[in-house]
Design a protein around this motif. Structure first.
Motif, PDB file in Angstrom:
ATOM      1  N   SER A  81     -18.308   5.614  -9.599  1.00 42.78           N
ATOM      2  CA  SER A  81     -18.558   5.170  -8.162  1.00 42.78           C
ATOM      3  C   SER A  81     -18.233   6.147  -7.150  1.00 42.78           C
ATOM      4  O   SER A  81     -16.997   6.752  -7.116  1.00 42.78           O
ATOM      5  N   PRO A  82     -18.732   6.318  -5.895  1.00 41.29           N
ATOM      6  CA  PRO A  82     -18.512   7.032  -4.879  1.00 41.29           C
ATOM      7  C   PRO A  82     -17.429   6.461  -4.016  1.00 41.29           C
ATOM      8  O   PRO A  82     -16.747   7.103  -3.117  1.00 41.29           O
ATOM      9  N   LEU A  83     -16.882   5.126  -4.341  1.00 33.09           N
ATOM     10  CA  LEU A  83     -15.958   4.605  -3.638  1.00 33.09           C
ATOM     11  C   LEU A  83     -15.008   3.802  -4.435  1.00 33.09           C
ATOM     12  O   LEU A  83     -15.673   2.867  -5.246  1.00 33.09           O
ATOM     13  N   THR A  84     -13.788   4.016  -4.315  1.00 38.51           N
ATOM     14  CA  THR A  84     -12.615   3.483  -5.468  1.00 38.51           C
ATOM     15  C   THR A  84     -11.469   2.904  -4.267  1.00 38.51           C
ATOM     16  O   THR A  84     -11.322   3.317  -3.099  1.00 38.51           O
ATOM     17  N   THR A  85     -10.888   1.832  -4.840  1.00 35.54           N
ATOM     18  CA  THR A  85      -9.650   1.578  -4.272  1.00 35.54           C
ATOM     19  C   THR A  85      -8.342   1.257  -5.229  1.00 35.54           C
ATOM     20  O   THR A  85      -8.832   1.160  -6.434  1.00 35.54           O
ATOM     21  N   HIS A  86      -7.137   1.490  -4.720  1.00 33.86           N
ATOM     22  CA  HIS A  86      -6.060   1.066  -5.600  1.00 33.86           C
ATOM     23  C   HIS A  86      -4.900   0.380  -4.862  1.00 33.86           C
ATOM     24  O   HIS A  86      -4.442   0.833  -3.896  1.00 33.86           O
ATOM     25  N   VAL A  87      -4.613  -0.585  -5.472  1.00 33.32           N
ATOM     26  CA  VAL A  87      -3.681  -1.682  -4.637  1.00 33.32           C
ATOM     27  C   VAL A  87      -2.172  -1.435  -5.489  1.00 33.32           C
ATOM     28  O   VAL A  87      -2.269  -1.981  -6.760  1.00 33.32           O
ATOM     29  N   LEU A  88      -1.140  -0.967  -4.669  1.00 29.46           N
ATOM     30  CA  LEU A  88       0.177  -1.099  -5.478  1.00 29.46           C
ATOM     31  C   LEU A  88       1.150  -2.084  -4.759  1.00 29.46           C
ATOM     32  O   LEU A  88       1.078  -2.385  -3.574  1.00 29.46           O
ATOM     33  N   ASP A  89       1.763  -2.985  -5.290  1.00 27.64           N
ATOM     34  CA  ASP A  89       2.627  -3.975  -4.951  1.00 27.64           C
ATOM     35  C   ASP A  89       3.911  -3.138  -4.726  1.00 27.64           C
ATOM     36  O   ASP A  89       4.863  -2.956  -5.721  1.00 27.64           O
ATOM     37  N   THR A  90       4.362  -2.727  -3.805  1.00 29.84           N
ATOM     38  CA  THR A  90       5.393  -1.853  -3.152  1.00 29.84           C
ATOM     39  C   THR A  90       6.850  -2.982  -3.454  1.00 29.84           C
ATOM     40  O   THR A  90       7.875  -2.452  -3.659  1.00 29.84           O
ATOM     41  N   ALA A  91       6.670  -4.172  -3.354  1.00 26.44           N
ATOM     42  CA  ALA A  91       7.856  -5.214  -3.578  1.00 26.44           C
ATOM     43  C   ALA A  91       8.154  -4.861  -5.011  1.00 26.44           C
ATOM     44  O   ALA A  91       9.425  -5.366  -5.328  1.00 26.44           O
ATOM     45  N   SER A  92       7.411  -5.047  -5.974  1.00 32.78           N
ATOM     46  CA  SER A  92       7.754  -4.938  -7.388  1.00 32.78           C
ATOM     47  C   SER A  92       7.742  -3.554  -7.956  1.00 32.78           C
ATOM     48  O   SER A  92       8.261  -3.166  -8.980  1.00 32.78           O
ATOM     49  N   GLY A  93       7.173  -2.625  -7.326  1.00 35.92           N
ATOM     50  CA  GLY A  93       6.859  -1.180  -7.773  1.00 35.92           C
ATOM     51  C   GLY A  93       5.935  -1.210  -8.782  1.00 35.92           C
ATOM     52  O   GLY A  93       6.148  -0.082  -9.494  1.00 35.92           O
ATOM     53  N   LEU A  94       4.966  -2.068  -9.039  1.00 35.45           N
ATOM     54  CA  LEU A  94       4.096  -2.455  -9.923  1.00 35.45           C
ATOM     55  C   LEU A  94       2.412  -2.300  -9.240  1.00 35.45           C
ATOM     56  O   LEU A  94       2.570  -2.619  -8.055  1.00 35.45           O
ATOM     57  N   PRO A  95       1.617  -1.995 -10.068  1.00 34.39           N
ATOM     58  CA  PRO A  95       0.168  -2.220  -9.547  1.00 34.39           C
ATOM     59  C   PRO A  95      -0.147  -3.568  -9.301  1.00 34.39           C
ATOM     60  O   PRO A  95       0.558  -4.592  -9.998  1.00 34.39           O
ATOM     61  N   ALA A  96      -1.017  -3.971  -8.370  1.00 39.81           N
ATOM     62  CA  ALA A  96      -1.480  -5.380  -7.859  1.00 39.81           C
ATOM     63  C   ALA A  96      -2.575  -5.725  -8.758  1.00 39.81           C
ATOM     64  O   ALA A  96      -3.685  -5.697  -8.300  1.00 39.81           O
ATOM     65  N   GLN A  97      -2.264  -6.240  -9.788  1.00 39.55           N
ATOM     66  CA  GLN A  97      -3.299  -6.683 -10.776  1.00 39.55           C
ATOM     67  C   GLN A  97      -3.865  -8.078 -10.442  1.00 39.55           C
ATOM     68  O   GLN A  97      -3.135  -9.176  -9.826  1.00 39.55           O
ATOM     69  N   GLY A  98      -5.372  -8.114 -10.416  1.00 38.23           N
ATOM     70  CA  GLY A  98      -5.817  -9.531 -10.222  1.00 38.23           C
ATOM     71  C   GLY A  98      -6.006  -9.986  -8.801  1.00 38.23           C
ATOM     72  O   GLY A  98      -6.179 -11.022  -8.211  1.00 38.23           O
ATOM     73  N   LEU A  99      -5.958  -9.023  -7.781  1.00 40.56           N
ATOM     74  CA  LEU A  99      -6.086  -9.166  -6.288  1.00 40.56           C
ATOM     75  C   LEU A  99      -7.773  -9.144  -5.950  1.00 40.56           C
ATOM     76  O   LEU A  99      -8.194  -8.282  -6.439  1.00 40.56           O
ATOM     77  N   CYS A 100      -8.119 -10.361  -5.335  1.00 37.59           N
ATOM     78  CA  CYS A 100      -9.398 -10.277  -5.218  1.00 37.59           C
ATOM     79  C   CYS A 100      -9.945  -9.510  -3.943  1.00 37.59           C
ATOM     80  O   CYS A 100      -8.864  -9.272  -2.888  1.00 37.59           O
ATOM     81  N   LEU A 101     -11.004  -8.767  -3.782  1.00 40.32           N
ATOM     82  CA  LEU A 101     -11.365  -8.124  -2.577  1.00 40.32           C
ATOM     83  C   LEU A 101     -12.917  -8.207  -2.603  1.00 40.32           C
ATOM     84  O   LEU A 101     -13.740  -8.511  -3.273  1.00 40.32           O
ATOM     85  N   TRP A 102     -13.526  -8.126  -1.039  1.00 42.26           N
ATOM     86  CA  TRP A 102     -14.731  -8.074  -0.754  1.00 42.26           C
ATOM     87  C   TRP A 102     -15.120  -6.710  -0.202  1.00 42.26           C
ATOM     88  O   TRP A 102     -14.278  -6.249   0.392  1.00 42.26           O
TER      89      TRP A 102
END
Length: 141
Positions: A29-50
């Motif tokens: 894919s030419p476009l990607t994203t990555h969300v990190l939960d800085t409160a827990s220090g873990l990846p933000a799994q299952g976050l819905c996005l459009w």
């Protein structure tokens, strides 16, 4: 069970290009994203996005895809190769839904990141660092 709130985006139409649930290889894919939960220090799994693109001479957002972050907090396949074109795009993250699933209140019900692509031959990475009370984004590599 959490059900997402109604889409908060004004003037949005759902495009026929929505392909929720289709897996893609991370490098395809030419476009990607990555969300990190800085409160827990873990990846933000299952976050819905459009993902949306501004159409009609800047008058209407068209939804291209709805997706969820994977166990590593990534959403690697936001666009198919060849689907990117120059223009203004928006990633809308359902942060309220993410925090509610974790029993946490949050200040921002959603985060919108609007960006312009001028060269569709490049790859673009849009990370989001997230806590219940703040967020940061930048153009990644």
């Amino acid at each position: 069970m959490y059900l997402p709130l109604p889409n908060p985006r004004f003037g949005q139409t759902r495009g026929s290009g929505s392909w929720e649930g289709r897996g893609m290889e991370p490098g395809s894919s030419p476009l990607t994203t990555h969300v990190l939960d800085t409160a827990s220090g873990l990846p933000a799994q299952g976050l819905c996005l459009w993902l949306s693109r501004l159409e009609d001479h800047g008058q209407q957002w068209t939804e291209l895809r709805k997706s969820y972050t994977n166990p590593d907090g990534r959403c690697p396949g936001l666009l198919l190769p060849g689907q990117m074109k120059a223009g203004t795009y928006k990633l809308t993250f359902d942060t309220e839904g993410y925090w509610k699933q974790r029993g946490q209140d949050s200040f921002y019900p959603y985060v919108e990141v609007v960006f312009t692509i001028t060269d569709e031959t490049h790859k673009f990475h849009v990370p989001l660092l997230l806590s219940p009370w703040s967020y940061t984004t930048y153009r990644g590599s």
